[in-house]
Design a protein around this motif. Structure first.
Motif, mmCIF file in Angstrom:
data_model
loop_
_atom_site.group_PDB
_atom_site.id
_atom_site.type_symbol
_atom_site.label_atom_id
_atom_site.label_comp_id
_atom_site.label_asym_id
_atom_site.label_seq_id
_atom_site.Cartn_x
_atom_site.Cartn_y
_atom_site.Cartn_z
ATOM 1 N N VAL A 108 10.114 -2.185 7.027
ATOM 2 C CA VAL A 108 9.890 -1.090 6.083
ATOM 3 C C VAL A 108 9.318 -1.725 4.822
ATOM 4 C CG1 VAL A 108 10.902 0.778 4.733
ATOM 5 C CG2 VAL A 108 11.793 0.271 7.022
ATOM 6 N N SER A 109 8.062 -1.444 4.535
ATOM 7 C CA SER A 109 7.396 -2.085 3.402
ATOM 8 C C SER A 109 6.967 -1.049 2.374
ATOM 9 C CB SER A 109 6.167 -2.865 3.872
ATOM 10 O OG SER A 109 5.567 -3.552 2.777
ATOM 11 N N ALA A 110 7.257 -1.354 1.120
ATOM 12 C CA ALA A 110 6.771 -0.496 0.039
ATOM 13 C C ALA A 110 5.256 -0.453 0.049
ATOM 14 C CB ALA A 110 7.270 -1.009 -1.301
ATOM 15 N N SER A 111 4.713 0.699 -0.291
ATOM 16 C CA SER A 111 3.286 0.904 -0.478
ATOM 17 C C SER A 111 3.152 1.886 -1.641
ATOM 18 C CB SER A 111 2.667 1.427 0.826
ATOM 19 O OG SER A 111 1.292 1.678 0.649
ATOM 20 N N GLY A 112 2.028 2.568 -1.764
ATOM 21 C CA GLY A 112 1.855 3.451 -2.911
ATOM 22 C C GLY A 112 1.111 4.726 -2.571
ATOM 23 N N MET A 113 1.416 5.783 -3.300
ATOM 24 C CA MET A 113 0.742 7.061 -3.089
ATOM 25 C C MET A 113 -0.634 7.089 -3.753
ATOM 26 S SD MET A 113 2.918 9.540 -5.628
ATOM 27 C CE MET A 113 2.953 9.247 -7.401
ATOM 28 N N SER A 114 -0.964 6.038 -4.504
ATOM 29 C CA SER A 114 -2.260 5.997 -5.189
ATOM 30 C C SER A 114 -3.436 6.047 -4.233
ATOM 31 C CB SER A 114 -2.357 4.722 -6.036
ATOM 32 O OG SER A 114 -1.348 4.670 -7.007
#
Length: 300
Positions: A108-114
């Motif tokens: 589970v890796s953080a990413s971004g809504m950007s």
């Protein structure tokens, strides 16, 4: 159950570590340097140690990667290099570790809504096309390309919204003008804020770890995003403070430079993947979330 967390000493990582240890899970925190732990269920291991020997992670059910340079700084050329480089480096290190593990855990890796780009009028879900119209969108595009290369039993890319918590993230700074009776909209006030209460993102991360149907991009945002103006009015109401003093966009640009786009522009992002796969939010609306945060401020 045993999990490993990279970036586990930060705001979200600290909450996640407490969440798991309170449930009796073992937590391995991957950090720049090894250190001793004062909790029986928590162990620290350094990236360097794992490059030599991955045995500390044998048997983990999931690796949760939250590591990366903060975006809350002036985006000089050097800062941009650090923001992108830190994300790519952490994922590549995770990939190197996972390649050497006998049994592959969930990632589970953080990413971004950007990655969806900026808009006052459109609504975005995980199925929306990517729009690389600014620096952070390009960062997320490259970040997720690296994440997809990691050998894992299952991969979740958590596209994180604005996380609201009392002890970190943006919320303490967002509420400060209201404490002094100087709250108001920022810029036009029409820009969307796709937010999530810290308790809900912790539960969502755990849901991604424990539910096999969770895979691919997952928006970590509450189901009811709000405009900046609506957020400010709700916060003023909950705190019992006036809502009188708008901050012109030009002031934000002078104060924060290019990073001011995070405050002056936004996107309306919905958590379609989480909702369709059975996750339920404890704080689906902004007023519920803010009331909980303000009760916590009073020790409730």
């Amino acid at each position: 159950m045993k999990v490993a967390i990279a970036g586990g000493t930060g705001f979200i990582g600290g909450h996640l570590t407490r969440y798991y240890t309170e449930r009796g899970w073992e937590v391995v925190l991957i950090s720049r340097s090894a250190r001793s732990s004062d909790h029986d269920l928590v162990k620290y291991v350094s990236w360097h140690e794992l490059e030599q020997d991955v045995s500390a992670l044998e048997g983990v059910g999931a690796v949760i990667n939250l590591a990366g340079e903060s975006i809350n700084q002036r985006w000089s050329d050097a800062a941009k290099e650090r923001i992108l480089g830190s994300r790519l480096e952490s994922v590549r290190r995770v990939a190197g570790i996972m390649e050497r593990l006998g049994e592959k855990p969930v990632l589970v890796s953080a990413s971004g809504m950007s990655v969806y780009g900026l808009s006052d009028t459109e609504t975005f879900t995980e199925e929306s096309p990517h729009r690389l119209d600014h620096f952070l969108a390009e960062v997320v595009e490259k970040w997720e390309a690296e994440i997809r290369r990691v050998p894992a039993a299952r991969t979740v890319m958590l596209r994180v919204g604005v996380v609201l918590g009392r002890d970190g993230g943006a919320y303490p700074k967002m509420r400060l003008p209201f404490v002094f009776g100087a709250g108001g909209r920022i810029g036009s006030g029409r820009q969307w804020l796709s937010w999530i209460h810290v308790d809900d993102i912790i539960r969502l991360i755990d849901y991604c770890v424990t539910h096999e149907e969770m895979e691919g991009p997952v928006n970590a945002t509450a189901p009811e995003p709000v405009t900046n103006d609506a957020f400010g009015r709700s916060l003023a109401k909950v705190m019992g403070r006036p809502y009188l003093f708008p901050v012109p966009g030009l002031v934000m640009k002078l104060l924060f430079g290019e990073m001011s786009m995070l405050l002056l522009e936004g996107q309306k992002v919905l958590p379609q993947a989480a909702l369709s796969r059975g996750f339920r939010f404890t704080y689906p609306t902004i007023e519920e979330a803010l009331r909980r945060l303000e009760r916590q401020a009073k020790g409730g």
